[in-house]
Motif scaffolding. Structure first.
Motif, PDB file in Angstrom:
ATOM      1  N   ASN A  65       0.800  -1.232   0.000  1.00  0.00           N
ATOM      2  CA  ASN A  65       0.000   0.000   0.000  1.00  0.00           C
ATOM      3  C   ASN A  65       0.835   1.285   0.000  1.00  0.00           C
ATOM      4  OD1 ASN A  65       0.806  -0.535   2.610  1.00  0.00           O
ATOM      5  ND2 ASN A  65      -1.111   0.123   3.552  1.00  0.00           N
ATOM      6  N   TYR A  66       2.039   1.232   0.582  1.00  0.00           N
ATOM      7  CA  TYR A  66       2.934   2.397   0.574  1.00  0.00           C
ATOM      8  C   TYR A  66       4.333   1.913   0.174  1.00  0.00           C
ATOM      9  CZ  TYR A  66      -0.552   5.340   2.867  1.00  0.00           C
ATOM     10  OH  TYR A  66      -1.676   6.080   3.147  1.00  0.00           O
ATOM     11  N   TYR A  80      -5.465   9.843  17.601  1.00  0.00           N
ATOM     12  CA  TYR A  80      -5.556  11.181  17.010  1.00  0.00           C
ATOM     13  C   TYR A  80      -6.662  11.931  17.728  1.00  0.00           C
ATOM     14  CZ  TYR A  80      -3.147   8.946  13.040  1.00  0.00           C
ATOM     15  OH  TYR A  80      -2.265   8.261  12.235  1.00  0.00           O
ATOM     16  N   TRP A 105      10.815   4.228   5.402  1.00  0.00           N
ATOM     17  CA  TRP A 105      10.572   4.162   6.855  1.00  0.00           C
ATOM     18  C   TRP A 105      11.461   3.105   7.518  1.00  0.00           C
ATOM     19  CZ3 TRP A 105       4.743   4.504   8.673  1.00  0.00           C
ATOM     20  CH2 TRP A 105       4.239   5.769   8.357  1.00  0.00           C
ATOM     21  N   VAL A 117      -5.329   1.327   3.906  1.00  0.00           N
ATOM     22  CA  VAL A 117      -4.407   1.907   4.881  1.00  0.00           C
ATOM     23  C   VAL A 117      -4.595   1.184   6.209  1.00  0.00           C
ATOM     24  CG1 VAL A 117      -3.664   4.029   6.037  1.00  0.00           C
ATOM     25  CG2 VAL A 117      -4.543   4.149   3.711  1.00  0.00           C
ATOM     26  N   CYS A 118      -3.468   0.721   6.745  1.00  0.00           N
ATOM     27  CA  CYS A 118      -3.517  -0.114   7.958  1.00  0.00           C
ATOM     28  C   CYS A 118      -4.182   0.591   9.134  1.00  0.00           C
ATOM     29  CB  CYS A 118      -2.102  -0.500   8.336  1.00  0.00           C
ATOM     30  SG  CYS A 118      -1.002   0.913   8.408  1.00  0.00           S
ATOM     31  N   CYS A 119      -3.943   1.897   9.274  1.00  0.00           N
ATOM     32  CA  CYS A 119      -4.403   2.597  10.480  1.00  0.00           C
ATOM     33  C   CYS A 119      -5.757   3.275  10.265  1.00  0.00           C
ATOM     34  CB  CYS A 119      -3.361   3.622  10.933  1.00  0.00           C
ATOM     35  SG  CYS A 119      -2.707   4.641   9.603  1.00  0.00           S
ATOM     36  N   PHE A 173       5.118   5.465  15.259  1.00  0.00           N
ATOM     37  CA  PHE A 173       3.937   4.813  14.691  1.00  0.00           C
ATOM     38  C   PHE A 173       4.070   3.305  14.880  1.00  0.00           C
ATOM     39  CE2 PHE A 173       1.781   2.745  11.092  1.00  0.00           C
ATOM     40  CZ  PHE A 173       0.524   3.328  11.170  1.00  0.00           C
ATOM     41  N   ASN A 202      -5.168  10.252  10.635  1.00  0.00           N
ATOM     42  CA  ASN A 202      -4.236   9.824   9.585  1.00  0.00           C
ATOM     43  C   ASN A 202      -3.171  10.842   9.225  1.00  0.00           C
ATOM     44  OD1 ASN A 202      -4.464   7.152   9.000  1.00  0.00           O
ATOM     45  ND2 ASN A 202      -6.054   7.382   7.435  1.00  0.00           N
ATOM     46  N   VAL A 203      -2.836  11.703  10.174  1.00  0.00           N
ATOM     47  CA  VAL A 203      -1.663  12.532   9.928  1.00  0.00           C
ATOM     48  C   VAL A 203      -0.451  11.723  10.418  1.00  0.00           C
ATOM     49  CG1 VAL A 203      -2.675  14.840   9.922  1.00  0.00           C
ATOM     50  CG2 VAL A 203      -2.180  13.741  12.097  1.00  0.00           C
ATOM     51  N   GLY A 204       0.644  11.814   9.693  1.00  0.00           N
ATOM     52  CA  GLY A 204       1.770  10.956  10.072  1.00  0.00           C
ATOM     53  C   GLY A 204       3.106  11.634   9.935  1.00  0.00           C
ATOM     54  N   GLN A 206       7.383   4.473   0.450  1.00  0.00           N
ATOM     55  CA  GLN A 206       7.423   5.034   1.799  1.00  0.00           C
ATOM     56  C   GLN A 206       7.830   3.980   2.838  1.00  0.00           C
ATOM     57  OE1 GLN A 206       4.189   7.863   3.067  1.00  0.00           O
ATOM     58  NE2 GLN A 206       3.957   6.393   4.687  1.00  0.00           N
ATOM     59  N   LEU A 251      -8.253   7.414   2.183  1.00  0.00           N
ATOM     60  CA  LEU A 251      -6.903   7.548   1.620  1.00  0.00           C
ATOM     61  C   LEU A 251      -6.520   6.229   0.951  1.00  0.00           C
ATOM     62  CD1 LEU A 251      -4.809   9.310   4.439  1.00  0.00           C
ATOM     63  CD2 LEU A 251      -5.524  10.287   2.256  1.00  0.00           C
TER      64      LEU A 251
HETATM   65  C1  LIG Z   1      -1.593   7.159   6.545  1.00  0.00           C
HETATM   66  N1  LIG Z   1      -0.297   7.243   7.174  1.00  0.00           N
HETATM   67  C2  LIG Z   1      -0.405   8.035   8.392  1.00  0.00           C
HETATM   68  C3  LIG Z   1       0.673   7.856   6.267  1.00  0.00           C
HETATM   69  C4  LIG Z   1       0.187   5.941   7.632  1.00  0.00           C
HETATM   70  C5  LIG Z   1       0.372   4.923   6.588  1.00  0.00           C
HETATM   71  C6  LIG Z   1       0.907   3.653   7.163  1.00  0.00           C
HETATM   72  C7  LIG Z   1       0.591   2.463   6.391  1.00  0.00           C
HETATM   73  O1  LIG Z   1      -0.453   1.959   6.026  1.00  0.00           O
END
Ligand SMILES: C[N+](C)(C)CCCC=O
Ligand SMILES: NC(=O)c1ccc[n+]([C@@H]2O[C@H](COP(=O)([O-])OP(=O)(O)OC[C@H]3O[C@@H](n4cnc5c(N)ncnc54)[C@H](O)[C@@H]3O)[C@@H](O)[C@H]2O)c1
Length: 545
Positions: free
Chosen positions: A208-209, A495, A216, A338-340, A508, A500-502, A212, A333
């Motif tokens: 999914n990312y 939050y 990370w 998205v995991c979170c 995290f 979903n701010v990161g 990134q 998103l």
């Molecule tokens: C949406 N965030 C905050 C970028 C976290 C993404 C982490 C992975 O799914």
């Protein structure tokens, strides 16, 4: 290649000419740097992503990287097609690495580790800052490659790439500050501690990312003096190798950041390899358990970033406009992958009608379509089977009594090239109950389940009634309530009045079955280093014998 940090890349006249021609023609052709006309051969190799459009990219270069270069696969017999989510077309082949290749990559990492770990933090930082600068400079081409491979919107992909370079910049800033402690002991004796790297770390990523996640994991690993072998998801093999090339260009020793392609089998080889000191895994809970088991055999350290089914609690005293925006950010998103994500949206009963009306209105106008277009806000899901799984969850939710207020169907954009893409219209489910599958299981698609509640105690109990614990959120104007709820939610992140701010400065990671260990923030240094204690005797040895 040494330009001052953050200086924009100087445009050459030819670059500008070619860019404007390309935009005019709106098609993708192979360009050779310095040429004034476009060759007629359709692209595309990796360095020429700049103006790539949906349906135009074919990746043919090797996607493995070790010893400082791309490496051709030894054996193509287990090759798997990788699809472009927006079109359903084959983008490239993923050719998994076998035992010999994994071993080569790990040995290459080990030899780089021996050099890199002897550099000072300042020396490592300088190279990492250069890598961050190059990513910044190439943001758009990396983002376009990410969109072609993952299907998310270009706007989101650009943010992902920004977060990636910010992460590398952040850990470059921390590298020179890594230090130990000095402890005085009786008689002038003393001890000190050294924060030392672990050695060769393995990173295993989800789809999914893709870029990134690679950043990370590698940024804190490299800052601490480790080397890394990274395995992206077999569904998104394209961009990790771009990161490897960027690290190389920035000046890391050959072998410091390596990419091996593959799925479960290759992942298993990495987890079992005796020269690996640590595995940092991002993915599902079932795979996380297997990774932990394999790592346990070699007593390797593990970080697990796993799935979630996070609660978002909206109290009636909230600022409703922000709560609605927060709920959309918490669910849609990256097509909901998205995991979170806060997919269990608990809304206090008194404000449920206004909340639903507004959230549905805004969900209906989310522009789903060509992910390379700036106006698109939601792209395509990762694969056909995944899309079908998500649609299956929605069907089951209806059967169990949920009411679809909008979306939840396969979406076919009017552009013919997108007709086989994996698009799903974003969905809001009402009439949900805690015992429904859509409320209990991670759907990993654009599906928001809305649940009414009456009291704080009740909602906390229901929010925590899950085996997951990745994230959570609360919207309220009552400051005491906000912190009380944050304290009582069983999740690695809470939050308050956002979702979903990161920022990379902020740790995290999960509670409960969402995993352990952290990514981002200062604390992650502890997950990529080990502490050595040195005890120094200044007097004579006092022996009992
Ligand atoms: C949406 N965030 C905050 C970028 C976290 C993404 C982490 C992975 O799914
Ligand atoms: N917590 C987080 O930070 C985070 C971030 C993104 C995704 N996720 C989770 O990831 C999941 C979706 O990603 P996915 O479908 O790629 O997950 P997945 O578990 O299927 O795969 C993740 C990775 O593990 C590899 N893998 C599979 N079997 C393996 C094995 N036996 N040994 C070693 N490696 C193996 C895969 O090839 C892939 O690279 C969701 O559950 C999501 O919540 C979590």
């Amino acid at each position: 290649r040494r330009r001052p940090s953050f200086a924009p890349r100087p445009h050459k006249a030819n670059d500008l000419l070619l860019c404007s021609k390309q935009l005019l023609l709106k098609s993708i052709f192979c360009m050779v740097p310095g040429q004034t006309r476009m060759a007629q051969q359709p692209l595309l190799s990796l360095p020429e992503f700049h103006n790539v459009s949906t349906g135009a990219l074919v990746v043919t270069e090797p996607l493995n990287f070790w010893g400082g270069a791309r490496v051709k696969p030894k054996d193509t017999k287990n090759s798997e097609p990788v699809y472009e989510p927006a079109t359903g077309r084959v983008l490239c082949d993923m050719i998994p690495c076998g035992e010999e290749e994994v071993d080569e990559a790990i040995k290459s990492a080990h030899s780089a580790y021996l050099k890199w770990s002897k550099l000072s933090g300042m020396e490592r930082a300088r190279i990492m800052l250069e890598a961050a600068r190059i990513i910044r400079e190439r943001r758009d081409e990396i983002a376009r490659a990410e969109v072609a491979n993952n299907g998310k919107s270009i706007t989101e992909a650009q943010v992902d790439i920004d977060v990636a370079w910010q992460c590398i910049e952040y850990y470059a800033g921390i590298a020179p500050t890594l230090s130990g402690q000095h402890i005085q002991l009786p008689g002038g004796s003393f001890a000190y501690t050294r924060r030392e790297p672990l050695g060769v770390c393995v990173g295993i990523g989800a789809w999914n990312y893709p870029f990134q996640i690679a950043a990370w994991k590698s940024a804190p690993a490299l800052a601490c003096g480790n080397a890394m072998v990274f395995k992206p998801s077999p569904m998104t093999p394209v961009t990790a190798v771009m990161l490897a090339e960027i690290y190389k260009e920035a000046g890391v020793p050959d072998g410091l950041f390596n990419v091996v392609q593959g799925g479960a089998e290759t992942g298993g080889l990495l987890c079992h390899h005796p020269m690996v000191a640590k595995v940092s895994f991002t993915g599902s809970v079932p795979t996380g358990k297997k990774v932990m088991e394999m790592a346990a055999k070699g007593v390797k350290q593990v970080t697990l970033e796993l799935g979630g089914k996070s609660p978002l609690i909206i109290f009636k005293d909230c600022e409703l406009e922000n709560a609605i925006k927060g709920a959309l950010m918490a669910n849609f998103l990256t097509q909901g992958e998205v995991c979170c994500n806060g997919t269990r949206v608990f809304v206090q009963r008194e404000i449920m009608p206004q909340f639903l009306e507004e959230v549905v209105k805004r969900t209906k106008v989310i522009s789903v379509g060509d992910p390379m277009c700036e106006e698109t806000r939601m792209g395509a899901l990762i694969s056909k089977p995944h899309m079908e799984k998500v649609l299956g969850f929605i069907k089951q939710a209806k059967e169990q009594g949920a009411k679809v207020l909008c979306g939840g169907e396969r979406f076919v954009p009017s552009d013919p090239k997108l007709k086989d893409g994996y698009f799903v219209s974003p969905c809001v489910l009402d009439n949900c109950r805690d015992d429904m599958t859509c409320v209990k299981e991670e759907i990993f698609g654009p599906v928001m389940s809305v649940l009414p509640f009456d009291t704080e105690d009740e909602v906390l109990q229901r929010a925590n009634n899950t085996t997951f614990g990745l994230a959570s959120g609360v919207f309220t104007r009552d400051i005491a309530r906000a912190h009380r709820v944050a304290e009582n939610l069983q999740a690695g992140t809470c939050y308050i009045n956002n979702y979903n701010v990161g920022p990379v400065e902020v740790p995290f990671g999960g509670y409960k079955m969402s995993g352990f260990g952290r990514e981002n923030g200062q604390v992650t240094i502890e997950y990529y280093s080990q502490l050595k204690t040195v005890v120094v005797e200044m007097g004579d040895v006092e022996s009992f014998f």
